[in-house]
Design an enzyme around this catalytic site. Structure first.
Site, PDB file in Angstrom:
ATOM      1  N   ARG A  34      24.484  55.072  16.125  1.00  0.00           N
ATOM      2  CA  ARG A  34      25.399  55.183  17.264  1.00  0.00           C
ATOM      3  C   ARG A  34      24.611  55.397  18.550  1.00  0.00           C
ATOM      4  O   ARG A  34      23.734  56.258  18.628  1.00  0.00           O
ATOM      5  CB  ARG A  34      26.398  56.310  17.035  1.00  0.00           C
ATOM      6  CG  ARG A  34      27.200  56.135  15.745  1.00  0.00           C
ATOM      7  CD  ARG A  34      28.374  57.075  15.670  1.00  0.00           C
ATOM      8  NE  ARG A  34      29.374  56.767  16.692  1.00  0.00           N
ATOM      9  CZ  ARG A  34      30.563  57.369  16.769  1.00  0.00           C
ATOM     10  NH1 ARG A  34      30.887  58.304  15.881  1.00  0.00           N
ATOM     11  NH2 ARG A  34      31.417  57.053  17.708  1.00  0.00           N
ATOM     12  N   LYS A  86      43.605  71.722  18.443  1.00  0.00           N
ATOM     13  CA  LYS A  86      44.261  72.430  19.541  1.00  0.00           C
ATOM     14  C   LYS A  86      45.775  72.490  19.367  1.00  0.00           C
ATOM     15  O   LYS A  86      46.499  72.758  20.322  1.00  0.00           O
ATOM     16  CB  LYS A  86      43.896  71.778  20.876  1.00  0.00           C
ATOM     17  CG  LYS A  86      42.409  71.898  21.199  1.00  0.00           C
ATOM     18  CD  LYS A  86      42.092  71.496  22.625  1.00  0.00           C
ATOM     19  CE  LYS A  86      42.244  70.013  22.843  1.00  0.00           C
ATOM     20  NZ  LYS A  86      41.849  69.614  24.220  1.00  0.00           N
ATOM     21  N   HIS A 111      58.424  76.760  36.029  1.00  0.00           N
ATOM     22  CA  HIS A 111      57.621  76.115  34.976  1.00  0.00           C
ATOM     23  C   HIS A 111      57.720  76.815  33.623  1.00  0.00           C
ATOM     24  O   HIS A 111      56.973  76.468  32.709  1.00  0.00           O
ATOM     25  CB  HIS A 111      56.150  75.996  35.378  1.00  0.00           C
ATOM     26  CG  HIS A 111      55.922  75.332  36.697  1.00  0.00           C
ATOM     27  ND1 HIS A 111      56.441  74.091  37.006  1.00  0.00           N
ATOM     28  CD2 HIS A 111      55.233  75.746  37.798  1.00  0.00           C
ATOM     29  CE1 HIS A 111      56.072  73.757  38.237  1.00  0.00           C
ATOM     30  NE2 HIS A 111      55.359  74.735  38.739  1.00  0.00           N
ATOM     31  N   ARG A 166      52.217  71.428  34.423  1.00  0.00           N
ATOM     32  CA  ARG A 166      51.983  69.986  34.505  1.00  0.00           C
ATOM     33  C   ARG A 166      52.756  69.186  33.451  1.00  0.00           C
ATOM     34  O   ARG A 166      52.755  67.967  33.477  1.00  0.00           O
ATOM     35  CB  ARG A 166      50.483  69.701  34.405  1.00  0.00           C
ATOM     36  CG  ARG A 166      49.697  70.359  35.531  1.00  0.00           C
ATOM     37  CD  ARG A 166      48.214  70.093  35.451  1.00  0.00           C
ATOM     38  NE  ARG A 166      47.904  68.686  35.688  1.00  0.00           N
ATOM     39  CZ  ARG A 166      46.665  68.192  35.676  1.00  0.00           C
ATOM     40  NH1 ARG A 166      45.637  69.005  35.441  1.00  0.00           N
ATOM     41  NH2 ARG A 166      46.455  66.919  35.891  1.00  0.00           N
ATOM     42  N   ARG A 210      33.214  62.564  32.512  1.00  0.00           N
ATOM     43  CA  ARG A 210      33.266  64.028  32.527  1.00  0.00           C
ATOM     44  C   ARG A 210      31.952  64.582  33.052  1.00  0.00           C
ATOM     45  O   ARG A 210      30.882  64.050  32.767  1.00  0.00           O
ATOM     46  CB  ARG A 210      33.541  64.588  31.126  1.00  0.00           C
ATOM     47  CG  ARG A 210      34.919  64.260  30.585  1.00  0.00           C
ATOM     48  CD  ARG A 210      35.046  64.744  29.154  1.00  0.00           C
ATOM     49  NE  ARG A 210      36.353  64.468  28.597  1.00  0.00           N
ATOM     50  CZ  ARG A 210      37.377  65.312  28.617  1.00  0.00           C
ATOM     51  NH1 ARG A 210      37.230  66.505  29.179  1.00  0.00           N
ATOM     52  NH2 ARG A 210      38.532  64.987  28.075  1.00  0.00           N
ATOM     53  N   PRO A 216      43.399  74.153  28.153  1.00  0.00           N
ATOM     54  CA  PRO A 216      43.073  75.068  27.059  1.00  0.00           C
ATOM     55  C   PRO A 216      42.348  74.331  25.936  1.00  0.00           C
ATOM     56  O   PRO A 216      42.828  73.317  25.438  1.00  0.00           O
ATOM     57  CB  PRO A 216      44.450  75.570  26.604  1.00  0.00           C
ATOM     58  CG  PRO A 216      45.352  75.345  27.772  1.00  0.00           C
ATOM     59  CD  PRO A 216      44.833  74.105  28.438  1.00  0.00           C
ATOM     60  N   GLU A 217      41.184  74.840  25.555  1.00  0.00           N
ATOM     61  CA  GLU A 217      40.415  74.239  24.472  1.00  0.00           C
ATOM     62  C   GLU A 217      40.579  75.092  23.210  1.00  0.00           C
ATOM     63  O   GLU A 217      41.370  76.030  23.186  1.00  0.00           O
ATOM     64  CB  GLU A 217      38.949  74.106  24.889  1.00  0.00           C
ATOM     65  CG  GLU A 217      38.722  73.205  26.096  1.00  0.00           C
ATOM     66  CD  GLU A 217      38.994  71.732  25.796  1.00  0.00           C
ATOM     67  OE1 GLU A 217      39.156  71.371  24.606  1.00  0.00           O
ATOM     68  OE2 GLU A 217      39.060  70.937  26.743  1.00  0.00           O
TER      69      GLU A 217
END
Length: 275
Positions: free
Chosen positions: A155, A59, A92, A111, A264, A2-3
Site C-alpha cells: 500500500r 464511535k 440544539h 450541527r 487533514r 468526538p473521537e
C-alpha cells in the site's frame, strides 16, 4: 468531532443512568439529524424497555435492551448529558430519553450530523450497514503490530491515512493518529507499505497508549466536546504535536511542522519522526 476517547468517556458517564433502568419516554424535538429519527418506532419498540447494557463499537454507542439496540452517533458536535427530568431544553437539545428515577439523557447536537438508529432484535447487530465493515477495536489485543504490518503490504498511501481507515482499525482520528505516530517515531507521510514490522509494533503500542491516556483524562476538548457531566476533556494538555506547528518539540526542541494529508492537517517533528 468526538473521537473514540470522547465517545468512551460519554459511554462511561451515561452508563449508570441507563443500565438496569426502564426507559419511560422519548421526546424528539428535532427528528432531522443525519438520518430522520424513527420516532414512532422508538415509541413502540424502545419505550418501556429496560436498558441491559451500554456498549461502544468504534464511535457508535449501543444501548442494548430485550427488543433491540439503539445506536447513537454524536456526529461532528454532539454530546449526551444527564439532566434532571423536566429540565428546560436549550437550543440544539434535540432528543430526551426519560428514564425511571427522575433523570433524562439529553442529546445536544448543534450541527445535526449525529444519528439515532433502531436495530431490532431480529436483525443481527454486527450485520448492520454502519457496523459490518468496521476494523478491530484499537484497545483489543487483535490490534497489534503484525496485523498492521500484514494489512499494509503493497500500500502506497500515507501511514497516517492507513491507520485512520476505519476498515483497518476503528477510532484513530486525526488528533490521535498524529500523537501516536509521534510516540512511535514514524513520519506521517511515509508510505504504509514501507513501514517495517518493528515500527508497526511500536505504533500499535502507541495507539493503545494515546487512546488509553485520553480516556483516563476524559477525552480531548478542542471546541465542541463536553462530557456527560458537563466537564471538558483534559487530554488537550498532554498533546505533544497536534495543533503545535511552529512550537518546539517536547523531546528534542526541533520546530514542529504541519502538512496536509488526505485533506487533514498533520503535525510532526521532522527530527523525531523520520521516514
Amino acid at each position: 468531532m468526538p473521537e473514540l476517547p470522547e465517545v468512551e468517556t460519554t459511554r462511561r458517564g451515561i452508563e449508570p443512568a441507563l443500565v438496569g433502568k426502564r426507559l419511560c419516554g422519548v421526546v424528539v424535538r428535532q427528528p432531522q439529524l443525519r438520518w430522520p429519527i424513527p420516532v414512532k418506532t422508538l415509541e413502540k419498540e424502545l419505550v418501556g424497555q429496560v436498558i441491559q447494557q451500554v456498549a461502544r463499537r468504534a464511535k457508535y454507542l449501543l444501548w442494548r435492551c430485550p427488543q433491540g439496540t439503539l445506536l447513537v452517533h454524536l456526529g461532528m458536535s454532539g454530546s449526551l448529558r444527564i439532566v434532571p427530568e423536566h429540565t428546560p431544553p436549550a437550543k440544539h437539545d434535540h432528543v430526551d430519553w426519560v428514564m425511571e428515577g427522575g433523570q433524562m439523557v439529553r442529546l445536544h447536537d448543534p450541527r445535526r450530523f449525529g444519528a439515532v438508529v433502531w436495530i431490532p432484535v431480529t436483525s443481527p447487530e454486527e450485520e448492520h450497514p454502519l457496523l459490518a465493515k468496521l476494523g478491530p477495536e484499537p484497545l483489543h489485543r487483535s490490534l497489534n503490530g503484525r496485523y498492521l504490518h500484514q494489512g499494509s503490504r503493497g500500500r502506497q498511501l500515507a501511514v497516517k491515512n492507513y491507520i485512520m481507515d476505519q476498515s483497518v482499525v476503528v477510532g484513530v482520528g486525526n488528533i490521535y493518529a498524529s500523537e501516536a505516530l509521534f510516540r512511535a517515531g514514524i513520519a506521517p507521510a511515509q508510505a504504509a507499505g514501507k513501514v517495517g514490522l518493528g515500527r508497526y509494533r511500536a505504533l500499535a503500542c502507541a495507539i493503545k497508549a494515546v487512546l488509553g491516556d485520553s480516556i483516563e483524562q476524559g477525552g480531548t476538548t478542542l471546541r465542541d466536546f463536553i462530557g456527560s457531566d458537563g466537564k471538558p476533556g483534559y487530554f488537550v494538555q498532554s498533546l505533544n504535536v497536534y495543533g503545535r506547528a511552529g512550537k518546539a518539540c517536547p523531546k528534542c526542541g526541533t520546530t514542529i511542522e504541519k502538512q496536509v494529508l488526505g485533506q487533514r492537517s498533520s503535525y510532526y517533528c521532522p527530527q523525531c519522526q523520520r521516514a
